[in-house]
Design an enzyme around this catalytic site. Sequence first.
Site: not given
Length: 253
Positions: A139, A153, A157
């Site tokens: 992550s 993004y 994650k």
Amino acid sequence: MAQAKGIGLVTGASSGIGAAFCRQLVPHCHKLLLVGRREPELQALADELRAAGREALVILADLSDPLATTRVVEAIRQHGPVTWLVNNAGFGTLGPFEAQSIDSQLDMVAVHINAPLTLTRAALPFMREVGAGVLINVSSLITYMPWSGVATYGGSKAFLNNFSEALAIELKDSGIRVQCLVPGYTRTDFHGRDSFSGFNASSVPDSLWMEPDAVVAESLAALDGGPTVFIAGEVNRRMARDALVRQLDAFQR
């Protein structure tokens, strides 16, 4: 070197954290499946692993393509079963969400969410059958402190954090270890890609950067007894704690 018994699969294996995982899994795995897009780098790493006495198979795959992910699943069937799965592949784009192409953002979701889901689902039944295995999802520290310019993004994650914790609950007492590795700034080629042009790495203090080998070493050391969501680096753990405190304070107002 003593013969290890496991088979590992690492996505995003051509450099950075992925390559570091491949090297540090040598004591645990007799065979490693290297998944990535850059053939020269993957072949060089495969040669290095073979010189260390391990089998290494290069699987060229862009995991934003569902058909490529399917080919990796087939590789698990043919060359597995996989006992170590590291879902590390990822990329980012820098800029306001509305300024990004929707295709690039959907590709990111495919790489960060769809591919880990698919590969995990393919690997888990055997791990469950033998009562052992390791699943690591990579992550990002940004999941604790959302930033403008990386909305997809960070959001994709963040999925891995929650998914990993839920899996760990489901797999309790199964013998399968689940970890969501949360690195902070790491010296890889991530920030130097065209999609991240405009990011000034020199603006980040040296004290905040970690080397990929150190991130992976902490990850593997934390598999036994560490939290499911493991933040690498003490400075990153402090930053995450501070961010959580701020969020709780805002919630209580």
